[in-house]
Design an enzyme around this catalytic site. Structure first.
Site, PDB file in Angstrom:
ATOM      1  N   ARG A 260       2.411  22.080   8.250  1.00 21.77           N
ATOM      2  CA  ARG A 260       3.298  22.847   7.108  1.00 21.77           C
ATOM      3  C   ARG A 260       3.225  22.057   6.099  1.00 21.77           C
ATOM      4  O   ARG A 260       3.603  20.825   5.956  1.00 21.77           O
ATOM      5  CB  ARG A 260       4.644  22.395   7.924  1.00 21.77           C
ATOM      6  CG  ARG A 260       5.249  23.759   8.712  1.00 21.77           C
ATOM      7  CD  ARG A 260       6.453  23.580   9.014  1.00 21.77           C
ATOM      8  NE  ARG A 260       7.264  22.557   9.053  1.00 21.77           N
ATOM      9  CZ  ARG A 260       8.884  22.535   9.275  1.00 21.77           C
ATOM     10  NH1 ARG A 260       9.367  23.599   9.536  1.00 21.77           N
ATOM     11  NH2 ARG A 260       9.271  21.472   9.393  1.00 21.77           N
TER      12      ARG A 260
ATOM     13  N   THR B 156       6.573  23.643   0.495  1.00 21.29           N
ATOM     14  CA  THR B 156       6.790  25.250   0.452  1.00 21.29           C
ATOM     15  C   THR B 156       6.941  25.633   2.009  1.00 21.29           C
ATOM     16  O   THR B 156       7.134  26.880   2.029  1.00 21.29           O
ATOM     17  CB  THR B 156       5.071  25.929   0.047  1.00 21.29           C
ATOM     18  OG1 THR B 156       4.293  25.620   1.234  1.00 21.29           O
ATOM     19  CG2 THR B 156       4.835  25.395  -1.186  1.00 21.29           C
TER      20      THR B 156
ATOM     21  N   ASP C 290      10.076  14.815  14.308  1.00 27.51           N
ATOM     22  CA  ASP C 290       8.856  15.523  14.233  1.00 27.51           C
ATOM     23  C   ASP C 290       8.202  15.103  15.633  1.00 27.51           C
ATOM     24  O   ASP C 290       7.613  13.947  16.032  1.00 27.51           O
ATOM     25  CB  ASP C 290       8.276  14.586  13.251  1.00 27.51           C
ATOM     26  CG  ASP C 290       7.031  15.140  12.605  1.00 27.51           C
ATOM     27  OD1 ASP C 290       5.967  15.301  13.626  1.00 27.51           O
ATOM     28  OD2 ASP C 290       7.102  15.611  11.661  1.00 27.51           O
TER      29      ASP C 290
ATOM     30  N   ASP D 219       4.656  13.350  15.346  1.00 28.38           N
ATOM     31  CA  ASP D 219       4.962  11.781  14.920  1.00 28.38           C
ATOM     32  C   ASP D 219       5.390  10.977  16.127  1.00 28.38           C
ATOM     33  O   ASP D 219       4.718  10.283  16.472  1.00 28.38           O
ATOM     34  CB  ASP D 219       6.034  11.653  13.965  1.00 28.38           C
ATOM     35  CG  ASP D 219       5.288  11.883  12.365  1.00 28.38           C
ATOM     36  OD1 ASP D 219       3.992  12.005  12.443  1.00 28.38           O
ATOM     37  OD2 ASP D 219       6.191  12.130  11.404  1.00 28.38           O
TER      38      ASP D 219
END
Ligand code: PRP
Ligand code: URA
Length: 208
Positions: free
Chosen positions: A103, A107, A199, A202
């Site tokens: 991602r 944006t 996340d 991660d």
């Protein structure tokens, strides 16, 4: 198509461990894998079996079995890789394709960097795997790509979904059944799922 949620006290219990910021990489990976196995059971509830004759130690027996070769699993790199393990525990002979997307954090648009599918992907039933369905951008881009290759039967399996991602998926790909372990409250201003688990990539790979 209405999304299907794993509704089970043990799943809620496991999710609480995943959500906890103090849970380490090892346990995090193990639980993603366990929940993925359960999602796979749920997603194959409508599997069509083929008649087959076997011999038990006592007699010939007509039974039914799954043609595992009909299936392909497609994890969205990176985080989706963590779900493969749990899924191939139950369908070990399925083929595996990979799509690499990240991602763009400004944006929020998915950017494709890798795409490699098994032979004759258009004839297989494809389970797309990603622990997080946030805006839905990554899942939608993956399914667009698979449909471009002629894939007709697609299911999407995730651990946590945001209502925004589910809505976007149902608008763009109403034929794709979504399976998840939980639907959370909302996305924050950075398109992270709230309360979520942070996340996923991660936490799985220990990169932060
Ligand atoms: C995460 C996650 C999904 C995506 C979900 O991946 O694993 O692929 O974000 O967000 P979306 O629904 O808004 O598209 P990320 O882009 O962080 O890449 P990673 O798996 O390499 O960590
Ligand atoms: N990707 C993640 O890994 N976590 C989120 O909450 C949203 C997208």
């Amino acid at each position: 198509m209405k999304e299907i949620i794993l509704n089970h006290p043990l799943v809620t219990h496991k999710l609480s461990i995943l959500r906890n910021k103090n849970t380490g990489t090892k346990e995090f990976r193990e639980i993603i894998s366990e929940i993925s196995t359960l999602l796979c059971y749920e997603a194959t509830k409508d599997a069509v079996l083929e008649k087959t004759i076997i011999e038990t130690p006592l007699e010939k027996y007509e039974t039914e079995s799954l043609n595992e070769d009909k299936y392909a699993f497609v994890p969205i790199l990176r985080a989706g890789m963590s779900m493969v393990d749990g899924i191939i525990k139950v369908i070990p002979n399925a083929k595996i394709g990979h799509i690499g997307l990240y991602r763009n954090e400004e944006t929020l648009e998915p950017v494709e960097y890798y795409y490699k599918m098994p032979d004759k992907i258009e004839n297989r039933e494809v389970f797309v795997l990603d622990p997080m369905l946030a805006t839905g951008g990554s899942a939608i881009a993956t399914i667009n790509r698979l449909k471009k290759d002629g894939v007709k039967k697609i299911k999407f399996l995730c651990i946590i979904a945001a209502p925004e991602g589910i809505k976007a998926m149902q608008e763009k790909h109403p034929d794709v059944q979504i399976y998840c372990a939980a639907i959370d409250e909302k996305l924050n201003e950075h398109a992270y799922i709230i309360p979520g688990l942070g996340d996923a990539g991660d936490r799985i790979f220990g990169t932060k």
